[in-house]
Design a protein around this motif. Structure first.
Motif, PDB file in Angstrom:
ATOM      1  N   SER A  74      -5.048  -5.572   4.518  1.00  0.00           N
ATOM      2  CA  SER A  74      -3.957  -5.689   5.478  1.00  0.00           C
ATOM      3  C   SER A  74      -2.717  -4.928   5.028  1.00  0.00           C
ATOM      4  N   ARG A  99      -0.534  -5.856   2.638  1.00  0.00           N
ATOM      5  CA  ARG A  99       0.610  -6.656   2.184  1.00  0.00           C
ATOM      6  C   ARG A  99       0.992  -6.245   0.769  1.00  0.00           C
ATOM      7  N   ALA A 155      -7.104  -9.684   3.032  1.00  0.00           N
ATOM      8  CA  ALA A 155      -5.678  -9.699   2.717  1.00  0.00           C
ATOM      9  C   ALA A 155      -5.257  -8.394   2.055  1.00  0.00           C
TER      10      ALA A 155
END
Length: 202
Positions: A189, A191, A186
């Motif tokens: 990625s 974000r 995560a």
């Protein structure tokens, strides 16, 4: 707390210019907001336009996107040819070396991170640009700070948070310790926000 201690140690004030790389990071955002508190001018360096609008809203005077932009020339143009008073490097390697070239003779560069995994040669850069470059670690600042200094700084920071003058990045997601691989994925990625590891108890 690291950003606060850096600003205090550098004694940043009106008329000073601080340049920081990794401007879109959590600590980069804090430096942008502390510009209004310590009254310095912040130049935030980022790798893409994604963070420009937010950093300007938070308090950065300028945002320089390094893609296709010679950093030294860009900083000199923003400082009337003088260069920055000080710089904070979170990346090291070639990025740290480029940042060092943005500081005026007699200035200071604090190295607070190593996102590239490659150390910059700060001794050589200090000689080349005639400035002081060295690591800055919060634990060393705490070791030499009095209890009054430590608690006073913490109270001032909490007051800024309570008053809405300092905000932290939002928590994007939380993962249990048994989900560490998913947490890393995560994070990688890209974000926005912090990724937290928890013990699963809330």
């Amino acid at each position: 707390m690291t950003a606060w201690a850096v600003c205090g140690t550098l004694r940043l004030k009106y008329g000073d210019t601080l340049v920081v790389n990794a401007g879109g990071s959590a600590i980069g955002r804090v430096f942008a907001q502390l510009a209004a508190v310590f009254n310095y001018e912040l130049i935030a360096v980022t790798r893409s336009e994604a963070h420009t609008e937010e950093l300007l809203r938070l308090g950065a005077a300028h945002v320089i996107v390094t893609a296709g932009t010679p950093l030294r020339e860009a900083v000199l143009s923003k400082t009337g040819g003088r260069g920055a008073t000080a710089a904070v490097d979170s990346i090291g390697g070639a990025d740290g070396a480029a940042l060092a070239g943005c500081v005026r003779p007699g200035g200071t560069v604090f190295s607070i991170g190593l996102l590239s995994g490659v150390p910059a040669d700060w001794a050589a850069l200090s000689r080349l640009y005639r400035m002081d470059a060295r690591p800055f670690w919060l634990r060393h600042w705490i070791r030499h700070a009095s209890s009054a200094d430590w608690f006073g700084a913490f109270e001032e920071i909490m007051e800024l948070v309570r008053d809405g003058r300092l905000s932290l990045m939002k928590i994007a997601a939380g993962y249990g310790l048994d989900e560490v691989h998913a947490a890393v994925a995560a994070f990688e990625s890209g974000r926005a926000g912090k990724i937290l590891l928890t013990d699963g108890r809330g």
